[in-house]
Every structure is written in structure tokens, then in C-alpha cells.
Design a protein around this motif. Structure first.
Motif, mmCIF file in Angstrom:
data_model
loop_
_atom_site.group_PDB
_atom_site.id
_atom_site.type_symbol
_atom_site.label_atom_id
_atom_site.label_comp_id
_atom_site.label_asym_id
_atom_site.label_seq_id
_atom_site.Cartn_x
_atom_site.Cartn_y
_atom_site.Cartn_z
ATOM 1 N N SER A 72 39.977 58.254 49.716
ATOM 2 C CA SER A 72 39.182 57.048 49.490
ATOM 3 C C SER A 72 39.666 56.422 48.184
ATOM 4 O O SER A 72 40.471 57.025 47.462
ATOM 5 C CB SER A 72 37.686 57.395 49.399
ATOM 6 O OG SER A 72 37.424 58.206 48.258
ATOM 7 N N ILE A 73 39.198 55.222 47.895
ATOM 8 C CA ILE A 73 39.606 54.538 46.662
ATOM 9 C C ILE A 73 38.369 54.242 45.831
ATOM 10 O O ILE A 73 37.393 53.692 46.341
ATOM 11 C CB ILE A 73 40.357 53.229 46.971
ATOM 12 C CG1 ILE A 73 41.653 53.523 47.729
ATOM 13 C CG2 ILE A 73 40.652 52.460 45.681
ATOM 14 C CD1 ILE A 73 42.422 52.288 48.146
ATOM 15 N N GLN A 74 38.424 54.610 44.551
ATOM 16 C CA GLN A 74 37.387 54.235 43.605
ATOM 17 C C GLN A 74 37.774 52.878 43.031
ATOM 18 O O GLN A 74 38.742 52.770 42.298
ATOM 19 C CB GLN A 74 37.260 55.274 42.475
ATOM 20 C CG GLN A 74 36.209 54.908 41.435
ATOM 21 C CD GLN A 74 34.818 54.775 42.034
ATOM 22 O OE1 GLN A 74 34.344 55.679 42.713
ATOM 23 N NE2 GLN A 74 34.171 53.645 41.794
ATOM 24 N N GLU A 75 37.037 51.860 43.407
ATOM 25 C CA GLU A 75 37.362 50.488 43.015
ATOM 26 C C GLU A 75 37.250 50.303 41.501
ATOM 27 O O GLU A 75 36.271 50.688 40.887
ATOM 28 C CB GLU A 75 36.413 49.513 43.709
ATOM 29 C CG GLU A 75 36.643 48.080 43.307
ATOM 30 C CD GLU A 75 35.400 47.215 43.403
ATOM 31 O OE1 GLU A 75 35.573 46.022 43.598
ATOM 32 O OE2 GLU A 75 34.288 47.744 43.267
ATOM 33 N N HIS A 76 38.293 49.711 40.917
ATOM 34 C CA HIS A 76 38.235 49.237 39.527
ATOM 35 C C HIS A 76 37.882 47.757 39.525
ATOM 36 O O HIS A 76 37.078 47.297 38.743
ATOM 37 C CB HIS A 76 39.563 49.434 38.809
ATOM 38 C CG HIS A 76 39.959 50.865 38.646
ATOM 39 N ND1 HIS A 76 39.090 51.871 38.299
ATOM 40 C CD2 HIS A 76 41.167 51.464 38.774
ATOM 41 C CE1 HIS A 76 39.738 53.015 38.221
ATOM 42 N NE2 HIS A 76 40.994 52.797 38.516
ATOM 43 N N THR A 77 38.544 47.029 40.424
ATOM 44 C CA THR A 77 38.306 45.597 40.576
ATOM 45 C C THR A 77 38.754 45.192 41.976
ATOM 46 O O THR A 77 39.372 45.978 42.689
ATOM 47 C CB THR A 77 39.031 44.779 39.492
ATOM 48 O OG1 THR A 77 38.591 43.427 39.529
ATOM 49 C CG2 THR A 77 40.538 44.828 39.669
#
Length: 108
Positions: A72-77
Motif C-alpha cells: 500500500s502507499i502512505q500518501e504524502h501528497t
């Protein structure tokens, strides 16, 4: 010097665990648990763990974030890309950036 952020699809995520990446896709659904599901350019589903100030409003989006162990991806922006985007063309361009990295590398 900082390295460029690689563009990825769902298949490439495992190669970038712990690294910051860019993923363009179609926003499929928003979850109740501060998450979203995005269909990547290679048609694979990717779970996005949204940051507190996310602003996903368009059909097509680019997520910039760190790849977690579970891919999964942890959103920064994120960037909204509107409601019309050819994901097949995005996928072709992505494949070219990985096939010919010397053409897309920072020359400075």
C-alpha cells in the motif's frame, strides 16, 4: 543531490518498499478508514493510506507517498488530474521510463 521520485504501477510497488514513489491512477473508491483504492495504470488495485489533509476530488489522481510492506502507499501528497486521462498512455510512458532510465534521469 536528491534522487528523482520514480513513477510506478501496482506491479512495481514491491521493488520500492520503504521508498517514495509516484502512482497515477483512477480513484475507484474512498474507504471509511481514511483510505482510498486507486486503479493503477496497469489495472491493478492499490490501497492508499490517506494523509490528514488529503484532497482527492477528481477521477484521476497522482499519489506521492512511501510504499509500505504490504504494497500500500502512505500518501504524502496528491495531485488531482481531472476527469479524463488515458491510463493506457500513462502505462506506456511509465514502461519507457523504466526501460530507458538514462533518457529520464536528472542530467545535473
Amino acid at each position: 543531490m536528491e534522487r528523482p521520485t520514480p513513477r510506478v504501477n501496482s506491479t512495481l510497488l514491491n521493488d520500492y518498499i520503504g521508498q517514495t514513489v509516484r502512482l497515477i491512477g483512477k480513484l475507484e473508491r474512498m474507504g471509511d478508514d481514511n483510505s482510498a483504492t486507486v486503479i493503477a495504470s496497469d489495472k491493478g488495485e492499490v490501497t492508499i493510506n490517506l494523509g490528514p489533509n488529503h484532497n482527492l476530488t477528481d477521477t484521476f489522481v497522482e499519489i506521492i507517498g512511501r510504499v509500505n510492506q504490504d504494497s500500500s502507499i502512505q500518501e504524502h501528497t496528491s495531485v488531482n488530474f481531472g476527469d479524463k486521462l488515458d491510463l493506457d498512455l500513462v502505462e506506456e510512458a511509465l514502461q519507457l521510463t523504466h526501460r530507458f532510465p538514462q533518457l529520464f534521469a536528472d542530467s545535473s
